[in-house]
Design an enzyme around this catalytic site. Structure first.
Site, PDB file in Angstrom:
ATOM      1  N   HIS A 181      -3.474   7.494   9.241  1.00  0.00           N
ATOM      2  CA  HIS A 181      -3.561   8.949   9.426  1.00  0.00           C
ATOM      3  C   HIS A 181      -2.878   9.621   8.242  1.00  0.00           C
ATOM      4  CE1 HIS A 181      -3.218  12.980  10.772  1.00  0.00           C
ATOM      5  NE2 HIS A 181      -1.913  12.912  10.907  1.00  0.00           N
ATOM      6  N   GLY A 227       1.885  11.904   7.658  1.00  0.00           N
ATOM      7  CA  GLY A 227       1.062  10.699   7.738  1.00  0.00           C
ATOM      8  C   GLY A 227       1.743   9.563   8.471  1.00  0.00           C
ATOM      9  N   ASN A 228       0.945   8.640   8.951  1.00  0.00           N
ATOM     10  CA  ASN A 228       1.490   7.443   9.604  1.00  0.00           C
ATOM     11  C   ASN A 228       0.468   6.320   9.569  1.00  0.00           C
ATOM     12  OD1 ASN A 228       0.110   8.752  12.103  1.00  0.00           O
ATOM     13  ND2 ASN A 228       1.835  10.091  11.605  1.00  0.00           N
ATOM     14  N   SER A 244       5.747  10.617  16.112  1.00  0.00           N
ATOM     15  CA  SER A 244       5.268  11.248  17.354  1.00  0.00           C
ATOM     16  C   SER A 244       3.736  11.238  17.400  1.00  0.00           C
ATOM     17  CB  SER A 244       5.783  12.676  17.442  1.00  0.00           C
ATOM     18  OG  SER A 244       5.347  13.405  16.313  1.00  0.00           O
ATOM     19  N   GLU A 245       3.096  10.937  16.254  1.00  0.00           N
ATOM     20  CA  GLU A 245       1.625  10.893  16.225  1.00  0.00           C
ATOM     21  C   GLU A 245       1.082   9.492  16.547  1.00  0.00           C
ATOM     22  OE1 GLU A 245       1.007  12.704  12.325  1.00  0.00           O
ATOM     23  OE2 GLU A 245       0.171  14.442  13.320  1.00  0.00           O
TER      24      GLU A 245
HETATM   25 ZN   LIG Z   1      -0.675  14.553  10.953  1.00  0.00          ZN
END
Ligand SMILES: [Zn+2]
Length: 269
Positions: A97, A31-32, A77-78
């Protein structure tokens, strides 16, 4: 446009990180989160850290190209998919996310949440389509979501997880909660074998309320969104969009057709 002050942004990102962790919406370092500090400055979470244990000095400031402006850590990286949402939607102030287990199950199965079952979900969430798969950290996911982020309020990322956004980070987080709750209830109903949708008339009443509240976003399949908007369809039912069907759904369909044919033959004898 009113943007987040950095102190408030830092505090709320850490709070929402803990909520995602406590709710079981993220496993390990998954998650981010991000919030917009100005037109082209974003504050986001670092890579390789559990969202349940974020500290203010772990957060990173980046520009819309993803270049680090300030911070001791590297962004996720997302991040690219967050940046795409901000680039496409000037009104968005926060992006969440996560990998909530039931919503992610739907994302892997390729099943959109497009049935009108609960008033709250019809009004606040609307239809949630499945966005075609992309390899995390590449431009595939940002390119895939670009098509959807103007029309929907939440997305299922195929074989991956979920994405929400909003006017602040709590709005985006609450949409993630609503999404997971809708997926859980839909899953339970599938187990019971009884998916009872609201009637078109009832959905229309809810869409009138939604319009009055100024909430935009696609609504359950085949229902008019109200004045000024065209008839809404789920992503899976839009012309030219691929539609997936599971083996068990295919078997159920085959059984139903067989029963109908047998019934007709018996009747004709
Ligand atoms: Zn993800």
């Amino acid at each position: 446009m009113k943007y987040y002050a950095v102190n408030k942004a830092t505090e709320e990102v850490c709070q929402v990180g803990r909520l995602l962790f406590d709710k079981g919406f993220v496993a390990a370092n998954d998650g981010n989160l991000s919030v917009r500090l100005s037109e082209d400055v974003i504050l986001t979470t670092p890579t390789g850290v559990s969202k349940g244990f974020l500290e203010p000095d772990m957060l990173v400031k980046v520009n819309l190209q993803g270049e680090v402006l300030e911070g001791k850590t590297e962004p996720s990286s997302e991040l690219k998919m967050h940046l795409r949402v901000y680039s496409e939607r000037q009104d968005v102030q926060a992006v969440v996310h996560a990998h909530p287990p039931i919503a992610t199950t739907y994302a892997i199965a390729g099943i959109p949440l497009d049935q009108a079952m609960m008033p709250e979900a019809v009004i606040t969430l609307g239809t949630v389509p499945v966005v075609e798969y992309g390899t995390p950290s590449t431009e595939e996911i940002p390119n895939a979501i670009a098509h959807y982020i103007h029309s929907y309020r939440a997305l299922l990322l195929e074989n991956h997880g979920a994405l929400t956004w909003g006017k602040d980070i709590f709005s985006a987080y609450y949409l993630m909660e609503t999404l997971e709750f809708a997926a859980q209830v839909n899953f339970n109903l599938k187990l019971l074998g009884r998916e009872r949708e609201l009637s078109k008339g009832r959905v229309q009443e809810l869409l009138t309320i939604k319009e009055k509240m100024g909430i935009k976003g696609e609504s359950p399949a085949g229902i008019s969104c109200g004045s000024g908007e065209s008839v809404c369809k789920s992503a899976a039912k839009q012309t030219g969009m691929p539609m997936s069907i599971t083996r068990s759904e295919l078997e159920t369909l085959a059984e139903l057709i067989t029963e109908k044919v047998l019934f007709k033959i018996r009747k004709e004898k």
